[in-house]
Design an enzyme around this catalytic site. Sequence first.
Site, PDB file in Angstrom:
ATOM      1  N   TYR A  56     -10.139   5.310  -1.113  1.00  0.00           N
ATOM      2  CA  TYR A  56      -9.715   4.693   0.088  1.00  0.00           C
ATOM      3  C   TYR A  56     -10.939   4.086   0.911  1.00  0.00           C
ATOM      4  O   TYR A  56     -11.705   4.940   1.416  1.00  0.00           O
ATOM      5  CB  TYR A  56      -8.886   5.460   1.019  1.00  0.00           C
ATOM      6  CG  TYR A  56      -7.489   5.975   0.375  1.00  0.00           C
ATOM      7  CD1 TYR A  56      -6.888   5.215  -0.740  1.00  0.00           C
ATOM      8  CD2 TYR A  56      -6.833   6.908   0.788  1.00  0.00           C
ATOM      9  CE1 TYR A  56      -5.664   5.759  -1.074  1.00  0.00           C
ATOM     10  CE2 TYR A  56      -5.771   7.541   0.268  1.00  0.00           C
ATOM     11  CZ  TYR A  56      -5.062   6.657  -0.557  1.00  0.00           C
ATOM     12  OH  TYR A  56      -3.856   7.346  -1.031  1.00  0.00           O
ATOM     13  N   SER A 202       3.989   6.923   1.110  1.00  0.00           N
ATOM     14  CA  SER A 202       4.402   5.614   1.870  1.00  0.00           C
ATOM     15  C   SER A 202       5.943   5.832   2.153  1.00  0.00           C
ATOM     16  O   SER A 202       6.917   5.192   1.889  1.00  0.00           O
ATOM     17  CB  SER A 202       4.356   4.244   0.727  1.00  0.00           C
ATOM     18  OG  SER A 202       3.053   4.082   0.503  1.00  0.00           O
ATOM     19  N   LEU A 204       7.515   5.587   4.977  1.00  0.00           N
ATOM     20  CA  LEU A 204       8.051   4.432   5.545  1.00  0.00           C
ATOM     21  C   LEU A 204       8.065   3.153   4.970  1.00  0.00           C
ATOM     22  O   LEU A 204       8.295   2.074   5.630  1.00  0.00           O
ATOM     23  CB  LEU A 204       7.125   4.161   6.984  1.00  0.00           C
ATOM     24  CG  LEU A 204       6.972   5.736   7.476  1.00  0.00           C
ATOM     25  CD1 LEU A 204       5.926   5.347   8.875  1.00  0.00           C
ATOM     26  CD2 LEU A 204       8.346   6.207   8.524  1.00  0.00           C
ATOM     27  N   PHE A 208       7.941  -1.047   6.142  1.00  0.00           N
ATOM     28  CA  PHE A 208       9.037  -1.937   6.375  1.00  0.00           C
ATOM     29  C   PHE A 208      10.208  -1.250   7.190  1.00  0.00           C
ATOM     30  O   PHE A 208      10.865  -1.872   7.742  1.00  0.00           O
ATOM     31  CB  PHE A 208       9.501  -2.358   4.865  1.00  0.00           C
ATOM     32  CG  PHE A 208      10.019  -3.561   4.660  1.00  0.00           C
ATOM     33  CD1 PHE A 208       9.369  -4.510   4.171  1.00  0.00           C
ATOM     34  CD2 PHE A 208      11.315  -3.680   5.446  1.00  0.00           C
ATOM     35  CE1 PHE A 208      10.178  -5.740   3.879  1.00  0.00           C
ATOM     36  CE2 PHE A 208      11.976  -5.122   5.351  1.00  0.00           C
ATOM     37  CZ  PHE A 208      11.435  -5.960   4.402  1.00  0.00           C
TER      38      PHE A 208
HETATM   39  N1  LIG Z   1      -1.045   8.323  -4.242  1.00  0.00           N
HETATM   40  C1  LIG Z   1      -0.737   7.139  -3.930  1.00  0.00           C
HETATM   41  O1  LIG Z   1      -1.227   6.477  -4.831  1.00  0.00           O
HETATM   42  C2  LIG Z   1      -0.597   6.601  -2.698  1.00  0.00           C
HETATM   43  C3  LIG Z   1      -0.676   5.232  -2.620  1.00  0.00           C
HETATM   44  C4  LIG Z   1      -0.205   5.071  -1.045  1.00  0.00           C
HETATM   45  C5  LIG Z   1      -0.336   5.723  -0.047  1.00  0.00           C
HETATM   46  N2  LIG Z   1      -0.718   6.837  -0.334  1.00  0.00           N
HETATM   47  C6  LIG Z   1      -0.922   7.938   0.866  1.00  0.00           C
HETATM   48  O2  LIG Z   1       0.396   8.017   1.545  1.00  0.00           O
HETATM   49  C7  LIG Z   1       0.114   7.930   3.091  1.00  0.00           C
HETATM   50  C8  LIG Z   1       1.229   7.111   3.694  1.00  0.00           C
HETATM   51  O3  LIG Z   1       1.553   5.777   3.034  1.00  0.00           O
HETATM   52  P1  LIG Z   1       1.462   4.386   3.308  1.00  0.00           P
HETATM   53  O4  LIG Z   1       0.290   4.481   4.495  1.00  0.00           O
HETATM   54  O5  LIG Z   1       1.066   3.405   2.296  1.00  0.00           O
HETATM   55  O6  LIG Z   1       2.798   3.935   3.933  1.00  0.00           O
HETATM   56  P2  LIG Z   1       3.818   4.344   5.159  1.00  0.00           P
HETATM   57  O7  LIG Z   1       3.423   5.883   5.711  1.00  0.00           O
HETATM   58  O8  LIG Z   1       5.184   4.076   4.520  1.00  0.00           O
HETATM   59  O9  LIG Z   1       3.431   3.202   6.049  1.00  0.00           O
HETATM   60  C9  LIG Z   1       2.166   2.996   6.741  1.00  0.00           C
HETATM   61  C10 LIG Z   1       2.541   1.570   7.488  1.00  0.00           C
HETATM   62  O10 LIG Z   1       3.583   1.831   8.607  1.00  0.00           O
HETATM   63  C11 LIG Z   1       3.032   1.479   9.794  1.00  0.00           C
HETATM   64  N3  LIG Z   1       3.572   2.588  10.836  1.00  0.00           N
HETATM   65  C12 LIG Z   1       3.398   4.033  10.746  1.00  0.00           C
HETATM   66  N4  LIG Z   1       4.119   4.633  11.799  1.00  0.00           N
HETATM   67  C13 LIG Z   1       4.832   3.657  12.288  1.00  0.00           C
HETATM   68  C14 LIG Z   1       5.973   3.657  13.473  1.00  0.00           C
HETATM   69  N5  LIG Z   1       6.266   4.802  13.686  1.00  0.00           N
HETATM   70  N6  LIG Z   1       6.398   2.268  13.730  1.00  0.00           N
HETATM   71  C15 LIG Z   1       5.997   1.306  13.295  1.00  0.00           C
HETATM   72  N7  LIG Z   1       5.062   1.106  12.208  1.00  0.00           N
HETATM   73  C16 LIG Z   1       4.405   2.275  11.852  1.00  0.00           C
HETATM   74  C17 LIG Z   1       1.408   1.733   9.921  1.00  0.00           C
HETATM   75  O11 LIG Z   1       0.761   0.873  10.437  1.00  0.00           O
HETATM   76  P3  LIG Z   1      -0.283   1.569  11.578  1.00  0.00           P
HETATM   77  O12 LIG Z   1      -1.493   2.546  10.892  1.00  0.00           O
HETATM   78  O13 LIG Z   1      -0.909   0.373  12.476  1.00  0.00           O
HETATM   79  O14 LIG Z   1       0.313   2.534  12.615  1.00  0.00           O
HETATM   80  C18 LIG Z   1       1.108   1.357   8.235  1.00  0.00           C
HETATM   81  O15 LIG Z   1       0.930  -0.176   8.312  1.00  0.00           O
HETATM   82  C19 LIG Z   1      -1.185   7.158   2.819  1.00  0.00           C
HETATM   83  O16 LIG Z   1      -1.943   7.019   3.874  1.00  0.00           O
HETATM   84  C20 LIG Z   1      -1.709   7.681   1.605  1.00  0.00           C
HETATM   85  O17 LIG Z   1      -2.565   8.899   2.210  1.00  0.00           O
HETATM   86  C21 LIG Z   1      -0.928   7.419  -1.498  1.00  0.00           C
END
Ligand SMILES: NC(=O)c1ccc[n+]([C@@H]2O[C@H](COP(=O)([O-])OP(=O)(O)OC[C@H]3O[C@@H](n4cnc5c(N)ncnc54)[C@H](OP(=O)(O)O)[C@@H]3O)[C@@H](O)[C@H]2O)c1
Length: 324
Positions: A56, A202, A204, A208
Site C-alpha cells: 500500500y 472491502s 463496503l 459502493f
Molecule cells: N487482501 C487484499 O488483497 C485487500 C484488498 C483490498 C483491501 N484490503 C483491506 O481491506 C480494507 C477495506 O477495504 P477497502 O478500503 O478496499 O474497501 P471498503 O472498506 O469496502 O470501502 C472503502 C471505501 O468506502 C468509503 N467509505 C468508508 N466508509 C464509508 C461510509 N460510512 N460512507 C461512505 N463511504 C465510506 C471509503 O472512502 P473514505 O476513505 O473517503 O471514507 C473508501 O473509498 C482496506 O483498507 C485494506 O486494509 C485488502
Amino acid sequence: MKHIELRDLNVSRIGLGAMGMSHGYTGAGADDAESVRTIHRALELGVTFIDTAEVYGPYVNEELVGRALKGRRDQVVLATKFGLISHTGRPGPTDSSPENVRAAVEGSLRRLGTEHIDLYYQHRVDAGTPIEDTVGCLAELVAEGKIGHIGLSEAGPDTIRRAHAVHPVTAVQSEYSLFTRDPEARVLPVLRELNIGFVPFSPLGRGFLTGTIRSTDQFDPTDFRADNPRFTDENFQYNLRLADQVAAVAVEIGVTPAQVALAWLLAQGDDIAPIPGTRRVARVEENTAADAVHLTDDQLARLTGLPPAAGDTHTESQMRIMER
Ligand SMILES: NC(=O)c1ccc[n+]([C@@H]2O[C@H](COP(=O)([O-])OP(=O)(O)OC[C@H]3O[C@@H](n4cnc5c(N)ncnc54)[C@H](OP(=O)(O)O)[C@@H]3O)[C@@H](O)[C@H]2O)c1
C-alpha cells in the site's frame, strides 16, 4: 465493541483497513493528519484490529500506521502483508520465496516501528513458490518472535489446507460483502472445518454499498475503481440497484447503508471480522457503530437473497493471481 476469536487471536469484530489512506482510491494520501486522527478515533471506539500491507503506497501506508500507533502499539492487533513486492529481483506479480519473506518482514517491522507483527498475511498465493516453503519460513518467523500469527489472502481451499498442514493458519482475508459473495461456496466451509478465522476485505463493496457512489465520474485515473469491471458501464448501472436495496433496509431501521452492509457481514458468523476502510473520523464513527445494529430475520433474508453484483471483482490480470 464486541470481540471475536480468529482461531486463537482475539480482535474487535470490526477492524479498520488503512489502505485507502495512502493507496487505491481517489484522493489517497491527501490528508495524512486526518488519517492519523481516524486511527486514533478507531482505538478510542474500541477497534483493536488494524490492517495494512507493504504494497500500500508502497510502503508509506505502513509508515503512516506506524506513526499513528506510536505509544499505542499494545492497544492493537497489527496485521500486514507481504508478497506483492519482490526484494529478490524476481520478475512477476508475486514473490513469496523464503528469501523474499525474510527481506519483507524486516522492512515492515521497521516501517511499523514495532518488534513484532501480530498477523502476517501472504498477500496473494505465489505460483513460483510452493506454499509449504512460504509457510515453513513464516513458522520460523513465529518461532523467532517476529510475527505472532500466519494469514493468507485470496487463497483457494487447496492452498489453505496445504498451508495449515505446515503451521496453523489463523485467518484468511478475502473480499466478501453483499457485493462479493464468492467465499461462501468454497472457502468459508474449509475455514470452518479447520477453525480458521475469516477477515472480509472491502466489506463496503469498495464504497459502493454505502450509497455514496452514484457516478464513475467521481473517480480520478489513479483510483482502482476507474477500470474495475464492477464500476464500469452497464455493470455500474446494474449494481446501483443493489446499493439501493441496501439503502432501503437502512431507511427501515434508521441507520446508514454502510452500517447495514457491515451488520449483514457480522450476522454471517462469530468467526468473521470485517475491516472497513476509511480515512475520515466521521466515517470510522459511523462504521464502528454497526456493531450495535440489529437486522431482523426478514431483513437478513432479503439482503442474503440479493442477486450477485455484475462484473468481476478485479481486472483480468489481477484475477489471474487470485484464489490459487
Ligand atoms: N487482501 C487484499 O488483497 C485487500 C484488498 C483490498 C483491501 N484490503 C483491506 O481491506 C480494507 C477495506 O477495504 P477497502 O478500503 O478496499 O474497501 P471498503 O472498506 O469496502 O470501502 C472503502 C471505501 O468506502 C468509503 N467509505 C468508508 N466508509 C464509508 C461510509 N460510512 N460512507 C461512505 N463511504 C465510506 C471509503 O472512502 P473514505 O476513505 O473517503 O471514507 C473508501 O473509498 C482496506 O483498507 C485494506 O486494509 C485488502
